[in-house]
Design a protein around this motif. Structure first.
Motif, short mmCIF file in Angstrom:
data_model
loop_
_atom_site.label_atom_id
_atom_site.label_comp_id
_atom_site.label_asym_id
_atom_site.label_seq_id
_atom_site.Cartn_x
_atom_site.Cartn_y
_atom_site.Cartn_z
N GLY A 7 27.91 45.18 28.93
CA GLY A 7 27.45 45.45 30.34
C GLY A 7 28.31 45.69 31.42
N VAL A 8 29.57 46.00 31.21
CA VAL A 8 30.39 46.40 32.31
C VAL A 8 30.04 47.67 32.79
CG1 VAL A 8 32.48 47.09 31.08
CG2 VAL A 8 32.97 46.30 33.15
N SER A 9 29.89 47.77 34.10
CA SER A 9 29.52 49.17 34.63
C SER A 9 30.71 49.72 35.29
CB SER A 9 28.58 48.97 36.09
OG SER A 9 29.36 48.31 37.05
N ALA A 10 30.61 51.02 35.12
CA ALA A 10 31.70 51.97 35.67
C ALA A 10 31.74 51.72 37.26
CB ALA A 10 31.46 53.56 35.51
N SER A 11 30.84 51.40 38.03
CA SER A 11 30.92 51.11 39.42
C SER A 11 31.71 49.86 39.45
CB SER A 11 29.50 51.06 39.91
OG SER A 11 29.35 50.47 41.40
N VAL A 13 34.05 48.56 37.60
CA VAL A 13 35.47 48.84 37.40
C VAL A 13 36.25 49.40 38.36
CG1 VAL A 13 36.92 50.06 35.84
CG2 VAL A 13 34.96 48.77 34.94
N ALA A 14 35.43 50.50 39.06
CA ALA A 14 35.95 51.39 40.06
C ALA A 14 36.21 50.32 41.47
CB ALA A 14 34.78 52.54 40.54
N GLU A 15 35.25 49.43 41.46
CA GLU A 15 35.46 48.53 42.72
C GLU A 15 36.62 47.68 42.47
OE1 GLU A 15 31.89 46.36 43.93
OE2 GLU A 15 30.91 48.20 43.77
N LEU A 16 36.90 47.28 41.34
CA LEU A 16 38.20 46.45 40.76
C LEU A 16 39.46 47.23 41.07
CD1 LEU A 16 36.99 44.51 37.62
CD2 LEU A 16 37.42 43.41 40.08
N LEU A 17 39.21 48.36 40.69
CA LEU A 17 40.62 49.66 40.80
C LEU A 17 41.06 49.68 42.45
CD1 LEU A 17 42.75 51.05 39.61
CD2 LEU A 17 41.27 52.95 39.20
N GLU A 18 39.77 49.90 43.00
CA GLU A 18 39.69 50.06 44.67
C GLU A 18 40.42 48.78 45.21
OE1 GLU A 18 37.27 51.88 48.07
OE2 GLU A 18 36.25 50.48 46.64
N GLN A 19 39.97 47.56 44.56
CA GLN A 19 40.66 46.38 45.51
C GLN A 19 42.23 46.09 45.07
OE1 GLN A 19 38.56 43.00 43.97
NE2 GLN A 19 39.46 41.62 45.47
N VAL A 20 42.45 46.70 43.77
CA VAL A 20 43.81 46.62 43.51
C VAL A 20 44.59 47.68 44.30
CG1 VAL A 20 45.60 47.06 41.71
CG2 VAL A 20 43.45 45.77 41.04
N VAL A 21 44.06 48.83 44.43
CA VAL A 21 44.80 49.77 45.35
C VAL A 21 44.94 49.27 46.88
CG1 VAL A 21 44.56 52.22 46.39
CG2 VAL A 21 44.23 51.61 43.76
N ARG A 22 43.70 48.62 47.18
CA ARG A 22 43.86 48.33 48.76
C ARG A 22 45.00 47.12 48.79
NH1 ARG A 22 38.33 48.25 48.94
NH2 ARG A 22 38.25 46.17 48.36
N ILE A 23 44.72 46.37 47.82
CA ILE A 23 46.05 45.20 48.04
C ILE A 23 47.27 45.74 47.88
CG2 ILE A 23 46.91 43.06 46.81
CD1 ILE A 23 44.02 42.46 46.23
#
Length: 179
Positions: A7-11, A13-23
């Motif tokens: 049940g992992v959603s693409a959305s 995962v995108a939010e997690l990636l965005e958080q890594v990028v922001r940090i």
């Protein structure tokens, strides 16, 4: 957020990636440099000789030559890059990381991310690298499509107004090694 296999959603995962990028981005305001300057310094430390130009960096960074030139000029003024002799074609010159720039790279803020990636098992690093490579390709493909649509719109606007379109469009990325 805990990621579950089912049940992992693409959305999500995108939010997690965005958080890594922001940090990572916020940590890159360090040692008197901004994120674009750190990217440029890293690029020139890794680039092969033929890719150590403003134009090659602009393509890699998906920016205009003017923006890339401003970033590079700041690094030259700060003593982290130096202009070297070019390949003999016109006014081009090569950019080289100075010993001061090399020393600064030892405290590169991206090393925190590198440490986190190094802690992953080899098979997960491989999957992560493949996935990110695919995402970068996807993003550049969409950027090119958006740029093409914008170029057509600019041309149509220019035709309607009689004024030439002057907006610079970033180029597709290339690796620092020229690939």
């Amino acid at each position: 957020m805990t990621v579950r296999r089912s049940g992992v959603s693409a959305s999500a995962v995108a939010e997690l990636l965005e958080q890594v990028v922001r940090i990572a981005h916020s940590r890159s305001f360090a040692a008197g440099l901004n994120p674009a300057q750190w990217t440029a310094l890293r690029y020139f430390a890794q680039a092969n000789e033929s890719s150590r130009t403003v134009s090659a960096f602009a393509r890699y960074h998906a920016s205009s030559r003017g923006t890339a030139s401003q970033t590079i000029s700041a690094l030259v003024r700060k003593g982290y890059l130096a202009r070297g002799p070019g390949s003999g074609r016109g006014l081009s010159h090569r950019l080289l990381v100075t010993p001061t720039g090399d020393a600064l790279l030892e405290d590169d803020p991206v090393l925190h991310l590198v440490t986190g990636i190094e802690s992953l098992p080899t098979d997960r690093k491989y999957v992560l690298a493949e996935t990110l490579e695919s995402l970068v390709g996807h993003m550049f493909a969409h950027q090119r499509a958006d740029d093409d649509r914008a170029t057509v719109a600019d041309a149509e606007d220019a035709e309607e107004t009689g004024v030439a379109a002057t907006a610079a469009r970033p180029a597709a990325g290339v690796s620092p090694a020229g690939g």
